[in-house]
Write a protein that holds these residues in place. Structure first.
Motif, PDB file in Angstrom:
ATOM      1  N   VAL A 262      -3.199  -0.548  13.809  1.00 39.98           N
ATOM      2  CA  VAL A 262      -4.414  -0.634  14.616  1.00 39.98           C
ATOM      3  C   VAL A 262      -5.640  -0.391  13.745  1.00 39.98           C
ATOM      4  O   VAL A 262      -6.710  -0.963  13.986  1.00 39.98           O
ATOM      5  CB  VAL A 262      -4.364   0.392  15.770  1.00 39.98           C
ATOM      6  N   PHE A 263      -5.478   0.436  12.701  1.00 38.31           N
ATOM      7  CA  PHE A 263      -6.618   0.860  11.885  1.00 38.31           C
ATOM      8  C   PHE A 263      -6.592   0.324  10.450  1.00 38.31           C
ATOM      9  O   PHE A 263      -7.523   0.595   9.688  1.00 38.31           O
ATOM     10  CB  PHE A 263      -6.676   2.380  11.834  1.00 38.31           C
ATOM     11  N   LEU A 264      -5.550  -0.386  10.073  1.00 35.57           N
ATOM     12  CA  LEU A 264      -5.428  -0.896   8.714  1.00 35.57           C
ATOM     13  C   LEU A 264      -5.273  -2.412   8.725  1.00 35.57           C
ATOM     14  O   LEU A 264      -4.708  -2.976   9.676  1.00 35.57           O
ATOM     15  CB  LEU A 264      -4.213  -0.278   8.012  1.00 35.57           C
ATOM     16  N   ASP A 265      -5.715  -3.038   7.683  1.00 33.80           N
ATOM     17  CA  ASP A 265      -5.533  -4.485   7.541  1.00 33.80           C
ATOM     18  C   ASP A 265      -4.400  -4.732   6.546  1.00 33.80           C
ATOM     19  O   ASP A 265      -4.617  -5.089   5.388  1.00 33.80           O
ATOM     20  CB  ASP A 265      -6.834  -5.128   7.059  1.00 33.80           C
ATOM     21  N   GLY A 266      -3.177  -4.483   7.017  1.00 32.72           N
ATOM     22  CA  GLY A 266      -2.008  -4.648   6.168  1.00 32.72           C
ATOM     23  C   GLY A 266      -1.886  -3.524   5.148  1.00 32.72           C
ATOM     24  O   GLY A 266      -2.621  -2.537   5.174  1.00 32.72           O
ATOM     25  N   GLY A 267      -0.939  -3.674   4.250  1.00 32.36           N
ATOM     26  CA  GLY A 267      -0.766  -2.715   3.166  1.00 32.36           C
ATOM     27  C   GLY A 267       0.288  -1.661   3.452  1.00 32.36           C
ATOM     28  O   GLY A 267       0.836  -1.546   4.546  1.00 32.36           O
ATOM     29  N   LEU A 268       0.554  -0.853   2.446  1.00 31.17           N
ATOM     30  CA  LEU A 268       1.634   0.130   2.480  1.00 31.17           C
ATOM     31  C   LEU A 268       1.304   1.305   3.397  1.00 31.17           C
ATOM     32  O   LEU A 268       0.197   1.837   3.373  1.00 31.17           O
ATOM     33  CB  LEU A 268       1.892   0.641   1.062  1.00 31.17           C
ATOM     34  N   VAL A 269       2.292   1.703   4.188  1.00 35.42           N
ATOM     35  CA  VAL A 269       2.192   2.887   5.032  1.00 35.42           C
ATOM     36  C   VAL A 269       3.034   4.021   4.458  1.00 35.42           C
ATOM     37  O   VAL A 269       2.601   5.171   4.407  1.00 35.42           O
ATOM     38  CB  VAL A 269       2.631   2.577   6.475  1.00 35.42           C
ATOM     39  N   ALA A 270       4.231   3.708   4.017  1.00 32.20           N
ATOM     40  CA  ALA A 270       5.109   4.726   3.430  1.00 32.20           C
ATOM     41  C   ALA A 270       6.275   4.052   2.749  1.00 32.20           C
ATOM     42  O   ALA A 270       6.609   2.898   3.033  1.00 32.20           O
ATOM     43  CB  ALA A 270       5.621   5.692   4.507  1.00 32.20           C
ATOM     44  N   THR A 271       6.898   4.766   1.826  1.00 31.06           N
ATOM     45  CA  THR A 271       8.174   4.346   1.259  1.00 31.06           C
ATOM     46  C   THR A 271       9.210   5.393   1.635  1.00 31.06           C
ATOM     47  O   THR A 271       8.871   6.552   1.901  1.00 31.06           O
ATOM     48  CB  THR A 271       8.100   4.218  -0.272  1.00 31.06           C
ATOM     49  N   TYR A 272      10.453   4.990   1.701  1.00 28.39           N
ATOM     50  CA  TYR A 272      11.517   5.933   2.021  1.00 28.39           C
ATOM     51  C   TYR A 272      12.805   5.483   1.356  1.00 28.39           C
ATOM     52  O   TYR A 272      12.958   4.312   0.981  1.00 28.39           O
ATOM     53  CB  TYR A 272      11.700   6.068   3.529  1.00 28.39           C
ATOM     54  N   ASP A 273      13.711   6.433   1.178  1.00 29.59           N
ATOM     55  CA  ASP A 273      14.994   6.096   0.580  1.00 29.59           C
ATOM     56  C   ASP A 273      16.104   6.405   1.576  1.00 29.59           C
ATOM     57  O   ASP A 273      16.045   7.384   2.319  1.00 29.59           O
ATOM     58  CB  ASP A 273      15.225   6.869  -0.717  1.00 29.59           C
ATOM     59  N   VAL A 274      17.091   5.542   1.595  1.00 30.98           N
ATOM     60  CA  VAL A 274      18.288   5.746   2.405  1.00 30.98           C
ATOM     61  C   VAL A 274      19.477   5.648   1.470  1.00 30.98           C
ATOM     62  O   VAL A 274      19.730   4.597   0.892  1.00 30.98           O
ATOM     63  CB  VAL A 274      18.402   4.694   3.523  1.00 30.98           C
TER      64      VAL A 274
END
Length: 397
Positions: A262-274
């Motif tokens: 809602v507030f960003l124009d694309g791009g990274l939010v977070a990375t995670y490992d599984v």
């Protein structure tokens, strides 16, 4: 082991936190997922399984999940293994408890429609009554003192325990008897629990044409509600948005990412490992990047709420105001047993766009405000500071 990713709460508090939201509205349900079936073969004893599975964290969760998937442990043994794993984020749920969590994440809960709080004197007081609920129809009012539940005194009990008793066994149609004190008089009422809609998003107006959006939990549909609220605010000429994430202990990760969009124009939010494999979460294109934004957080801001606040902070989209967040950056996935019970096990950790690991550290606000965990309102220190910050962020007219 399969299912949706979960960013949950500590084993010692998760049940209470989830139930508080379901019945009391003071906490938040955390992410659960639809777990896949496992092999229905006879379980071995807990002692036999424990001899092969050492205590620990992610590696131990892998071993426990493998044992469950291969049918080597039953529900009792799995619960014992989770309790001995040394991982405070892993949890075990009965089939009924887990069904209740999934129901809540779909925006529903079984209860009577009461939010409660504990006063300084130890009384349990009604803080809010949901419109149209059994409690509202029985004319329970804000400020009423809840003296007893099914004949058992409520004063002095933890709020989480009171909420659990109000909610019962997640059975719609079941009865609960309440003893109440109102305006000096006492009365006993019997309510029938019902399936009610959660109210995870509250939108309001603050002085200075500021729109406040309070998110209690990231349940299904929250992202869409926030998007609609922001669009309405822009149409109404709002001068800024205050995003209140205090006391939000998590929820569906997909909804937190939708809110970030809602507030960003694309791009990274977070990375995670599984299990050691790196993955990433991205915002969708086309979000509102112009409306001034402040996010308010506190020590009750956890998990997916920290992910959102941290992403907005790292991306330079929001000023974060309040106090340091809880610091929960572990990722869980569910593993289901033949009887429908679920072991929720840690599989990895997430990091914010700048590479920060939140687990055990939390998020440091850009502007620290003591006493920032009070309910939102004109006298709220954190809200007052946030409004001041927004006044400086406003684009020139």
């Amino acid at each position: 082991m399969s299912g949706r990713l979960m960013f949950g709460t500590p084993r010692g508090s998760r049940r209470g936190v989830a139930l508080t939201m379901l019945c009391g509205g003071l906490g938040a349900v955390l992410a659960t997922g639809a777990a896949a079936g496992t092999l229905a073969v006879p379980a071995r004893s807990a002692s036999a399984a424990q001899s092969r599975i050492p205590a620990g964290n992610v590696a131990d969760s892998d071993a426990i999940a493998k044992a469950i998937d291969e049918g080597k442990v039953g529900p009792e043994a799995a619960e014992e293994l989770v309790s001995r794993s040394g991982d405070r984020w892993s949890s075990f749920y009965t089939a009924q408890e887990y069904a209740g969590l999934q129901q809540a994440l779909d925006g529903r809960y079984v209860g009577v429609g009461l939010w409660v709080r504990r006063t300084g004197s130890g009384w349990i007081q009604v803080a809010r009554v949901q419109a149209g609920s059994p409690a509202a129809l029985a004319r329970v009012q804000v400020g009423d003192r809840l003296q007893s539940i099914d004949g058992v005194r409520a004063d002095g009990k933890p709020v989480t325990e009171v909420v659990a008793e109000l909610r019962g066994d997640n059975a719609a149609g079941s009865l609960v008897r309440l003893g109440l004190e109102h305006a000096g008089g006492n009365r006993d009422i019997t309510l029938r629990r019902a399936v009610l809609a959660t109210e995870a998003v509250t939108v309001g107006k603050l002085d200075g044409d500021v729109t406040s959006i309070k998110i209690e939990a990231f349940t299904k549909g929250v992202g869409g509600q926030v998007r609609a609220a922001v669009r309405a605010a822009v149409r109404a000429g709002s001068r800024g948005v205050l995003l209140d994430l205090r006391g939000n202990s998590g929820g569906l990760v997909t909804e937190a990412v939708t809110v970030s969009s809602v507030f960003l124009d694309g791009g990274l939010v977070a990375t995670y490992d599984v299990h050691g494999r790196q993955r990433a979460l991205y915002a969708s294109d086309g979000g509102d990047t112009d409306t001034p934004l402040v996010a308010v957080v506190d020590g009750g801001t956890m998990s997916a709420a920290e992910l959102l606040a941290g992403a907005l902070q790292d991306r330079g989209r929001a000023v974060v105001v309040g106090s340091r967040t809880f610091g929960k950056g572990a990722v869980q996935m569910p593993s289901e047993l033949p009887d429908g019970s679920v072991a929720e096990l840690t599989v990895g950790h997430y990091s914010l766009p700048d590479g920060r690991n939140v687990d055990g550290r939390g998020i440091e606000p850009d502007l620290t405000v003591s006493g920032g965990s009070a309910p939102a309102g004109a006298s709220d220190k954190a809200v007052a500071e946030a409004r001041e910050v927004l006044s400086g962020l406003r684009p020139p007219s």
